[in-house]
Enzyme design. Structure first.
Site, PDB file in Angstrom:
ATOM      1  N   HIS A 336       6.658   3.938  -7.251  1.00  0.00           N
ATOM      2  CA  HIS A 336       6.628   2.518  -6.892  1.00  0.00           C
ATOM      3  C   HIS A 336       5.306   1.845  -7.237  1.00  0.00           C
ATOM      4  O   HIS A 336       5.266   0.644  -7.504  1.00  0.00           O
ATOM      5  CB  HIS A 336       6.942   2.347  -5.395  1.00  0.00           C
ATOM      6  N   ASP A 337       4.215   2.588  -7.250  1.00  0.00           N
ATOM      7  CA  ASP A 337       2.899   1.989  -7.496  1.00  0.00           C
ATOM      8  C   ASP A 337       2.365   2.268  -8.892  1.00  0.00           C
ATOM      9  O   ASP A 337       1.166   2.089  -9.141  1.00  0.00           O
ATOM     10  CB  ASP A 337       1.882   2.509  -6.470  1.00  0.00           C
ATOM     11  N   LYS A 340       0.005  -0.106 -10.422  1.00  0.00           N
ATOM     12  CA  LYS A 340      -1.382  -0.203  -9.965  1.00  0.00           C
ATOM     13  C   LYS A 340      -2.354   0.423 -10.947  1.00  0.00           C
ATOM     14  O   LYS A 340      -3.577   0.231 -10.816  1.00  0.00           O
ATOM     15  CB  LYS A 340      -1.539   0.459  -8.593  1.00  0.00           C
ATOM     16  N   HIS A 365       1.290  -6.128  -9.496  1.00  0.00           N
ATOM     17  CA  HIS A 365       1.523  -4.710  -9.772  1.00  0.00           C
ATOM     18  C   HIS A 365       2.972  -4.266  -9.575  1.00  0.00           C
ATOM     19  O   HIS A 365       3.450  -3.408 -10.337  1.00  0.00           O
ATOM     20  CB  HIS A 365       0.535  -3.824  -8.981  1.00  0.00           C
ATOM     21  N   HIS A 389       9.193  -3.141  -3.738  1.00  0.00           N
ATOM     22  CA  HIS A 389       8.676  -2.492  -2.536  1.00  0.00           C
ATOM     23  C   HIS A 389       7.782  -3.397  -1.688  1.00  0.00           C
ATOM     24  O   HIS A 389       7.506  -3.072  -0.529  1.00  0.00           O
ATOM     25  CB  HIS A 389       7.933  -1.191  -2.895  1.00  0.00           C
ATOM     26  N   HIS A 390       7.336  -4.533  -2.232  1.00  0.00           N
ATOM     27  CA  HIS A 390       6.549  -5.487  -1.437  1.00  0.00           C
ATOM     28  C   HIS A 390       7.338  -6.747  -1.095  1.00  0.00           C
ATOM     29  O   HIS A 390       6.772  -7.696  -0.536  1.00  0.00           O
ATOM     30  CB  HIS A 390       5.266  -5.875  -2.167  1.00  0.00           C
ATOM     31  N   ASP A 418       6.831   2.339   2.550  1.00  0.00           N
ATOM     32  CA  ASP A 418       5.518   1.960   2.014  1.00  0.00           C
ATOM     33  C   ASP A 418       4.624   1.372   3.100  1.00  0.00           C
ATOM     34  O   ASP A 418       3.435   1.696   3.181  1.00  0.00           O
ATOM     35  CB  ASP A 418       5.708   0.954   0.877  1.00  0.00           C
TER      36      ASP A 418
END
Length: 499
Positions: A336-337, A340, A365, A389-390, A418
């Site tokens: 998911h990241d 980043k 990101h 996810h955010h 998360d």
């Protein structure tokens, strides 16, 4: 329960049986380009350049497969030294990487004027002139030592990840030695001449050609290669590259102006003789390896992706998702990241309030995560889940301010996992929060931002974990969810700042 679309389900049928290693690695190489600060497509172009030189050198067929993946993955250890680079320069880690890739370190006491200007313009950008000058001088004095440490961090880490991916030792050795120099002035072992593995020498030439051509043009890349023949580079490989250039063969699909899809297809065509289908456990191993790459970028996110994946998988199982759907959630959580990797450590590790421009970078990101993953056709649904996810049910999330009807059950699960992991971890501006307070903070976000069913499933997983280990209040390190919870005494006043 919110369901994913039938179209997505059709797209992802046969996920584990219809994809090759080259398809995944060539797509993920874009993420490595972000971390390296390289022009988009660097790893793909380096692969084409290196494989053409290898063909000219008549590299034995048993080594071409190893070289192919070494060229695509040569930068896989770069996230490991990103934070140290940021600390050394006192600014953007990408600047230090640019210097590392372009400066002629065979002349350690004669840095170029362009290098000095680049460093001065970026060292401690928010500090006053006295502090900047002091750091600039200190960096100059310790330059050789700093580069030695940074190279060792990067190259040892890269070789270890290749081993984790199941690559052979020849490929791992090539990645570890890619910054060695023909005259012995390189890193990490100061190998000289033919002591340097042949595959590493080819990788070194290929990456130089792409870096230099992207900034100064193809002829300049060849000219610089000639100038460093016998110092940086194997003279015989330089001769071959020059011959390919003269014959008009070297640069096909290797210009930054070429369409990325054409470059990637040319890379995939090279793999036709080695192509093989991946088993589910191999896909899991690749996802885990790239999660490690992401988490290594900052010590504040060490094991974050694995922790989110463990929590998300537990929630998915508690909610009764099928094994395949739960595994899809786990893989999306692992990756998911990945976006980043394009965020500078000067932002990720900043202890003070971020500026509006820095927040804008952070907000992007998840979108970058989605763009990376959707390059792999069978990963398209995973790309959507990971990229959301955010997002929050009330539309207050980012990057697209989606609302409840737009968010699948799987996306909601990863969002809850998360937040759970992020609150539990140390961050630059606070210590990790103990378990009871973490759940209390999250409960205030139900049902406006986080899904109630997913949160209840998380509580059931945590309760089962507590019962299993007979802990009175706090989950200990090494638990099934992978997180130690700390009694920090921290009172969260702004939820967004906790993430």
């Amino acid at each position: 329960m919110i369901q994913t679309s039938a179209a997505f389900r059709r797209d992802t049928q046969g996920l584990d049986g219809s994809i090759s290693l080259s398809e995944i690695i060539s797509a993920f190489s874009y993420a490595l380009d972000l971390t390296e600060g390289a022009l988009h497509g660097h790893a793909l172009r380096s692969c084409l350049l290196g494989m053409r030189i290898a063909e000219e050198a008549k590299l034995p067929s048993e080594q071409t497969g190893s070289l192919y993946f070494a060229l695509l993955l040569k930068d896989i250890g770069c996230s490991r030294n990103a934070r140290r680079m940021s600390q050394v320069i006192g600014g953007e880690d990408s600047v230090a990487k640019s210097v590392l890739n372009s400066e002629d370190w065979t002349r350690p006491h004669k840095p170029s004027l362009s290098t000095l200007k680049l460093l001065w313009n970026n060292v401690l950008p928010e500090a006053g002139p006295v502090a900047r000058a002091a750091r600039f001088v200190r960096n100059g004095v310790a330059r050789h030592q700093n580069i030695s440490v940074l190279s060792s961090l990067r190259n040892d880490r890269g070789a270890a990840i290749l081993n984790k991916l199941g690559m052979d030792q020849i490929a791992a050795d090539a990645v570890r030695s890619v910054e060695e120099r023909w005259d012995g002035s390189g890193y990490p072992d100061s190998l000289k001449g033919e002591q340097i593995p042949l595959l590493a020498r080819i990788c070194s030439v290929a990456q130089h050609l792409d870096f230099t051509s992207a900034t100064s043009g193809m002829q300049s890349a060849i000219d610089t290669l000639d100038q460093r023949s016998g110092t940086w580079f194997d003279p015989e490989l330089v001769r071959m590259a020059r011959s390919l250039h003269r014959r008009g063969i070297l640069w096909n699909n290797c210009s930054p102006a070429d369409a990325e899809q054409d470059t990637r297809q040319a890379v995939l065509d090279l793999d036709s003789g080695m192509r093989h289908q991946l088993e589910p456990n191999q896909i899991d191993r690749i996802c885990e390896a790239f999660a490690d790459v992401v988490d290594a970028k900052s010590h504040f996110t060490y094991s974050h992706s694995q922790g989110v994946a463990d929590a998300a998988f537990g929630i998915a199982q508690a909610m009764g998702l099928s094994r395949d759907r739960a595994q899809l959630v786990r893989r999306a959580a692992l990756l998911h990241d990945i976006g980043k990797l394009g965020v500078a450590n000067a932002i990720l590790d900043k202890k003070s309030q971020l500026s509006p421009q820095e927040w804008k970078t952070v907000y992007e990101h998840p979108r970058i995560t989605r763009r990376i993953l959707e390059r792999i056709a069978p990963f398209r649904e995973m790309a959507v889940i990971a990229g959301e996810h955010h997002e929050k049910l009330d539309g207050s999330g980012y990057p697209d301010h989606l609302k409840a009807p737009d968010l699948s059950t799987e996306s909601r699960i990863v969002a809850v996992a998360d937040v759970y992991a992020a609150l539990s971890e140390d961050r630059p501006y606070r210590a990790g929060i103990e378990l009871d307070e973490t759940l209390s903070i999250m409960s205030k976000l139900i049902p406006t931002q986080l899904d109630e069913s997913c949160f209840e499933a998380l509580i059931s997983v945590v309760a089962g974990q507590r019962e299993a280990i007979s802990a009175p209040t706090v989950v200990v390190a090494g638990s099934p969810l992978g997180y130690p919870f700390k009694n920090a005494g921290f009172k969260n006043t702004a939820f967004e700042s906790a993430l």
